[in-house]
Write a protein that holds these residues in place. Structure first.
Motif, mmCIF file in Angstrom:
data_model
loop_
_atom_site.group_PDB
_atom_site.id
_atom_site.type_symbol
_atom_site.label_atom_id
_atom_site.label_comp_id
_atom_site.label_asym_id
_atom_site.label_seq_id
_atom_site.Cartn_x
_atom_site.Cartn_y
_atom_site.Cartn_z
ATOM 1 N N GLN A 148 1.225 -46.833 -10.308
ATOM 2 C CA GLN A 148 0.915 -47.286 -11.711
ATOM 3 C C GLN A 148 2.172 -47.713 -12.287
ATOM 4 O OE1 GLN A 148 -1.409 -44.490 -13.671
ATOM 5 N NE2 GLN A 148 -3.332 -45.332 -12.689
ATOM 6 N N HIS A 192 2.981 -51.429 -13.421
ATOM 7 C CA HIS A 192 3.311 -51.828 -14.777
ATOM 8 C C HIS A 192 4.600 -52.614 -14.918
ATOM 9 C CE1 HIS A 192 4.637 -51.193 -19.207
ATOM 10 N NE2 HIS A 192 5.569 -50.591 -18.751
ATOM 11 N N THR A 213 -2.699 -44.145 -18.174
ATOM 12 C CA THR A 213 -3.316 -43.364 -19.142
ATOM 13 C C THR A 213 -2.379 -42.768 -20.242
ATOM 14 O OG1 THR A 213 -4.918 -42.511 -17.664
ATOM 15 C CG2 THR A 213 -4.667 -41.340 -19.501
ATOM 16 N N ASN A 252 -0.924 -45.753 -22.592
ATOM 17 C CA ASN A 252 -2.210 -46.074 -23.701
ATOM 18 C C ASN A 252 -2.187 -44.949 -24.776
ATOM 19 O OD1 ASN A 252 -3.217 -48.294 -22.548
ATOM 20 N ND2 ASN A 252 -5.002 -47.265 -21.266
ATOM 21 N N VAL A 282 -6.589 -54.551 -27.182
ATOM 22 C CA VAL A 282 -6.611 -53.916 -25.730
ATOM 23 C C VAL A 282 -7.791 -52.631 -25.784
ATOM 24 C CG1 VAL A 282 -4.528 -54.357 -25.412
ATOM 25 C CG2 VAL A 282 -4.739 -52.243 -26.099
ATOM 26 N N SER A 283 -8.474 -52.198 -26.751
ATOM 27 C CA SER A 283 -9.079 -51.025 -26.960
ATOM 28 C C SER A 283 -10.417 -50.921 -25.842
ATOM 29 C CB SER A 283 -9.557 -50.793 -28.390
ATOM 30 O OG SER A 283 -10.402 -51.953 -28.895
ATOM 31 N N SER A 284 -10.811 -52.258 -25.559
ATOM 32 C CA SER A 284 -12.318 -52.012 -24.623
ATOM 33 C C SER A 284 -11.779 -51.400 -23.073
ATOM 34 C CB SER A 284 -12.747 -53.766 -24.477
ATOM 35 O OG SER A 284 -11.611 -54.345 -23.879
ATOM 36 N N LYS A 285 -10.617 -51.286 -23.003
ATOM 37 C CA LYS A 285 -10.373 -50.852 -21.706
ATOM 38 C C LYS A 285 -10.017 -49.426 -21.785
ATOM 39 C CE LYS A 285 -8.164 -55.035 -20.091
ATOM 40 N NZ LYS A 285 -7.027 -55.765 -19.502
ATOM 41 N N PHE A 286 -10.005 -48.679 -22.935
ATOM 42 C CA PHE A 286 -9.736 -47.074 -23.342
ATOM 43 C C PHE A 286 -10.778 -46.458 -22.409
ATOM 44 C CE2 PHE A 286 -7.505 -48.209 -27.465
ATOM 45 C CZ PHE A 286 -6.256 -48.654 -26.546
ATOM 46 N N ASN A 287 -10.369 -45.309 -21.926
ATOM 47 C CA ASN A 287 -11.240 -44.340 -21.626
ATOM 48 C C ASN A 287 -11.595 -43.323 -22.715
ATOM 49 O OD1 ASN A 287 -9.180 -42.200 -22.262
ATOM 50 N ND2 ASN A 287 -8.397 -42.413 -20.008
ATOM 51 N N GLU A 342 -8.929 -41.548 -24.677
ATOM 52 C CA GLU A 342 -8.049 -42.764 -25.474
ATOM 53 C C GLU A 342 -8.874 -43.356 -26.805
ATOM 54 O OE1 GLU A 342 -5.706 -43.991 -21.202
ATOM 55 O OE2 GLU A 342 -7.396 -45.384 -22.374
ATOM 56 N N ARG A 343 -10.411 -43.345 -26.462
ATOM 57 C CA ARG A 343 -11.072 -43.943 -27.506
ATOM 58 C C ARG A 343 -11.247 -42.958 -28.749
ATOM 59 N NH1 ARG A 343 -13.451 -48.281 -27.839
ATOM 60 N NH2 ARG A 343 -13.147 -48.547 -25.432
#
Length: 424
Positions: A9, A13, A105, A108, A137-142, A145-146
Motif C-alpha cells: 500500500q 501511495h 487505513t 485516512n 474523500v469521505s465516501s471511501k471511509f470505512n 474512519e467514518r
C-alpha cells in the motif's frame, strides 16, 4: 494488517503521489504483474527490488519498511485529551515523517485527526481546507474512519456555533460506535457528552439530560472527576430549564464541590455562573451578581470569549433592575474585549451591541441590527430561543414607543420562534 500488505500500500501511495502508472514504475525493474502482486499484498519484494523501486519513487527504502504506528496512535490519544502543547510537539515529528506512510487505513485516520488538530491549535484556514478535503474523500471511509470523521465534523461545527449541525453529526457518529475504536469506552462517553452539550445549546433538554447522565455514569465509575463536573453542570442547566430549580441548585453545588476538591478554577467559574443564573430566576439580584462576579474574577486568565459570559450577565442584571450606571460600566468592559471578535466567535458580540442600544439609548439602527444581522445569524444556527429573546426586545421597544402595529408583528414572530424551541 500483514507486512506485505503494508509495504504494498505504501508503494501504491507513493506511485500515485508521483503520478506514475504501474508500467512506468516497474519498467526495467520487474514485470507489471509482479508489481501488481506487491501492491496488493500478495508477495513481499526482496530488498534489491525495494531499493530500485524506492529510488524511482524518490524515497528511501526505509520509508517502505518503517511504520511508526505507535507514534500516530500516541498523537491520536493526545488529541483526544486536548493536550495542545504535546499535540503540537508530536505533529512536528509526524509532519516530517508523513512520507513513511503508512497503510491506507492509518493514512485516512491521520488526515481525519488533522482536522481535530487544526481546530485545537486554532488554525482556522487550515481547518477549513482540511474539512473540505475530507468532505471530498469521505465516501471511501470505512466504519472506523467514518466515526472519527463524523465526530470531528460535529466538533468543527460546534465551534462555529452551528449546534444543530454538530448535534446531527454527533448522533450520526453514534451509529458507528460498535466498530473497533481507540479506547472504546472513553470514546463512547466522550461522544455522549458532546451530544448532551450540543443538545443543551439548542435547548433540546430531554436529549441533553439523557446523554449527560449516560456520560456521567462512566465518568463516575472511572473517577474522571473533571468530566463529572461538566456533566453535573449540564444536568443542572437541564433541570433549570425544566423548572426544577432546587434540583438544578443541587447539581451545580455538587459540581462546585468537586471543582474545589480538584482545584479546577475554570470549572468553578462555570459553576458560579450557573448559580448566578438560578439566583437571577429567584429574583435575588444581589446573590446573582455576587456569583457572576466570582465567575468573572476566576476567569482572569481565560480568553476574552469566556470572560464575556459573566460580564454580560452582570450587565443584564443591573439593567433589569434599572441601575444604568453599573450596567453601562459592564457593557463598556465587554465592548473593550470584543474589538477583535466577530459574532461567529461568540454570540455575546451581538448581545453587547443590542444592549448598547438599550443602555445608552436606542436609535434608528436598532431595528436593523436585530432584523438584518442578529435574526439571520440565529436562524442559520437554529438558535430559536435566542431569536425569541431578541425579537421580544424589539417588540417591547415598539410597544413602549406606542408603535403598536410594529410591536404586534414582532410579538408574533417572537412567538413563532418560541414554538420552534418547544418542538425540539
Amino acid at each position: 494488517m500483514s507486512r506485505e500488505m503494508d509495504i504494498g500500500q505504501k508503494i501504491r501511495h507513493h506511485r500515485r503521489r508521483m503520478k506514475m502508472t504501474q508500467s512506468e514504475l516497474s519498467n526495467g525493474i520487474i514485470s507489471t504483474s509482479y508489481l501488481s502482486k506487491i501492491e496488493n499484498g500478495v508477495i513481499e519484494p526482496p530488498n534489491d527490488v525495494l531499493e530500485l523501486l524506492s529510488s524511482r519513487l524518490n524515497i528511501k527504502p526505509k520509508t517502505l519498511k518503517d511504520t511508526d504506528h505507535d507514534l500516530y496512535h500516541i498523537w491520536f490519544q493526545i488529541l483526544f485529551k486536548g493536550e495542545k502543547e504535546e499535540a503540537i510537539s508530536l505533529f512536528k515529528q509526524i509532519d516530517t515523517r508523513l512520507d513513511v506512510l503508512i497503510s491506507a487505513t492509518l493514512s485516512n485516520l491521520v488526515e481525519i485527526h488533522k482536522l481535530r488538530y487544526f481546530r485545537l491549535v486554532a488554525e482556522k484556514e487550515k481547518a477549513k481546507e482540511q474539512y473540505d478535503y475530507l468532505e471530498r474523500v469521505s465516501s471511501k471511509f470505512n466504519d472506523k474512519e467514518r466515526y472519527y470523521w463524523l465526530k470531528f465534523k460535529g466538533d468543527y461545527h460546534y465551534n462555529k456555533l452551528s449546534y444543530n449541525k454538530a448535534l446531527l453529526y454527533f448522533q450520526q457518529a453514534e451509529e458507528f460506535t460498535n466498530t473497533d475504536l481507540f479506547n472504546q469506552q472513553d470514546e463512547l462517553s466522550d461522544l455522549y457528552f458532546r451530544i448532551a452539550s450540543s443538545a443543551s445549546k439548542l435547548r433540546n433538554t430531554h436529549i441533553a439530560l439523557l446523554y449527560s447522565n449516560k456520560a456521567l455514569e462512566y465518568f463516575r465509575d472511572s473517577y474522571q472527576l473533571k468530566n463529572c463536573i461538566k456533566c453535573h453542570v449540564l444536568i443542572g442547566i437541564s433541570y433549570r430549564r425544566m423548572g426544577y430549580l432546587n434540583k438544578s441548585y443541587d447539581s451545580h453545588q455538587l459540581a462546585a464541590k468537586i471543582a474545589k476538591m480538584q482545584n479546577d478554577i475554570d470549572a468553578l467559574a462555570v459553576c458560579y455562573q450557573n448559580l448566578g443564573n438560578l439566583y437571577s430566576l429567584w429574583e435575588d439580584s444581589s446573590q446573582a451578581i455576587r456569583n457572576y462576579t466570582k465567575s468573572f474574577e476566576l476567569r482572569t486568565d481565560n480568553a476574552n470569549i469566556l470572560k464575556l459570559i459573566p460580564i454580560t450577565s452582570i450587565m443584564k442584571e443591573y439593567y433589569n433592575h434599572g441601575d444604568m450606571k453599573n450596567a453601562e460600566k459592564w457593557l463598556n468592559e465587554g465592548l473593550s474585549l470584543t474589538e477583535n471578535l466577530n459574532p461567529t466567535d461568540s454570540v455575546y458580540v451581538y448581545k453587547l451591541r443590542v444592549y448598547s442600544h438599550l443602555i445608552k439609548g436606542i436609535n434608528r439602527s436598532f431595528e436593523k441590527l436585530i432584523t438584518k444581522e442578529v435574526v439571520p445569524f440565529l436562524d442559520d444556527r437554529q438558535l430559536y430561543y435566542e431569536k425569541f429573546t431578541y425579537l421580544k426586545m424589539l417588540a417591547d421597544y415598539f410597544f413602549s414607543d406606542k408603535k403598536y402595529k410594529k410591536a404586534a408583528v414582532y410579538y408574533s414572530e417572537a412567538n413563532t420562534a418560541l414554538m420552534n424551541v418547544n418542538k425540539e
